[in-house]
Design an enzyme around this catalytic site. Structure first.
Site, mmCIF file in Angstrom:
data_model
loop_
_atom_site.group_PDB
_atom_site.id
_atom_site.type_symbol
_atom_site.label_atom_id
_atom_site.label_comp_id
_atom_site.label_asym_id
_atom_site.label_seq_id
_atom_site.Cartn_x
_atom_site.Cartn_y
_atom_site.Cartn_z
ATOM 1 N N GLU A 167 0.871 -1.173 0.000
ATOM 2 C CA GLU A 167 0.000 0.000 0.000
ATOM 3 C C GLU A 167 0.905 1.219 0.000
ATOM 4 O O GLU A 167 2.019 1.183 0.565
ATOM 5 C CB GLU A 167 -0.930 0.007 1.212
ATOM 6 N N HIS B 55 -7.143 2.673 1.257
ATOM 7 C CA HIS B 55 -6.601 1.742 2.262
ATOM 8 C C HIS B 55 -6.921 2.122 3.706
ATOM 9 O O HIS B 55 -6.741 1.316 4.622
ATOM 10 C CB HIS B 55 -5.082 1.579 2.105
ATOM 11 N N ASP C 119 -5.022 -8.871 0.922
ATOM 12 C CA ASP C 119 -4.891 -8.979 -0.534
ATOM 13 C C ASP C 119 -3.854 -10.030 -0.927
ATOM 14 O O ASP C 119 -4.032 -10.748 -1.912
ATOM 15 C CB ASP C 119 -4.525 -7.626 -1.140
ATOM 16 N N HIS D 289 -8.700 -1.745 0.689
ATOM 17 C CA HIS D 289 -7.460 -2.400 0.296
ATOM 18 C C HIS D 289 -6.621 -2.642 1.548
ATOM 19 O O HIS D 289 -6.435 -1.744 2.367
ATOM 20 C CB HIS D 289 -6.685 -1.533 -0.694
#
Length: 231
Positions: A9, A60, A161, A156
């Site tokens: 991220e 995020h 992920d 996110h």
């Protein structure tokens, strides 16, 4: 060979504009199984030493206050490179993450990702070749296509992920595994010796060998996995 599923991220979209990594996750697998314990996971948040774009924060959910007490990337860089060394990296949209990692490593005069790893496989490109019927190839699209539960993915999150990517990749390459297992299974004779017919063997021509090797190369490009015959 160890395979590592990686995700990051960031504070924005482009490292060339000064954006930085704020979270990096690497999950290690061997023989299609997760490696347990600290040997199997690298996870770090980083203080980016700069502002976070509002659009990125909406994606995020991490803000400057949360990251202020986290280590700087320079403090985790060597441990990260040691974790990634000589492995195959599997990343969704690998160009994005590798650009950010290389930018961070360059700041520290450290080698880029491809110089320390065995290779980098982009599952976005793999899906575009393999699933030509799909309109989109985002991670959430592949989760839906392969029946991977991503209901916890409200924002996110690099750790989640990376775990989802690992599940998706195992589905994407299941055909290679099935082929490998069938080759390892014992073959039993279906005829008795007295009914057996003599078998004649013929050497393949140079043209046939070239065609066979070209087919294996195509399999590797489409699946991202080196065919058993070439290992």
């Amino acid at each position: 060979m160890k395979q590592i599923f990686l995700d990051t991220e960031t504070t924005g979209l482009k490292p060339a504009e000064g954006h930085r990594i704020i979270e990096v996750v690497a999950l290690a697998y061997e023989n299609r199984h997760a490696i347990n314990g600290t040997e199997g996971q690298f996870h770090a948040y980083c203080n980016p030493e700069r502002d976070i774009d509002a659009d990125a924060e909406r994606v995020h959910g991490m803000g400057a206050e949360f990251l202020a007490s986290k280590p700087r990337f320079a403090e985790i860089a060597l441990a990260l490179q040691n974790f990634l060394r000589d492995a195959e990296l599997i990343i969704h949209n690998a160009a994005f993450d590798c650009d950010f990692l290389d930018s961070e490593f360059e700041r520290l005069n450290m080698p880029p990702v491809r110089n320390i790893t065995h290779n980098v496989l982009c599952t976005l490109n793999l899906s575009r070749r393999q699933n030509t019927f799909l309109r989109r190839h985002r991670l959430e699209d592949l989760c839906k296509h392969y029946g991977v539960d991503d209901s916890e993915r409200t924002k996110h999150n690099a750790l989640l992920d990376a775990k989802l990517l690992a599940e998706v990749y195992l589905h994407m390459t299941r055909g290679q595994l099935a082929m490998r297992m069938s080759l390892l299974s014992p073959i039993r004779a279906s005829v008795t010796p007295e009914k057996a017919v003599p078998v004649r063997f013929f050497a393949a021509s140079e043209e046939e060998i070239a065609a066979h090797n070209a087919y294996l190369d195509t399999m590797e490009k489409e699946t991202g996995v080196r065919p058993l015959w070439q290992q």
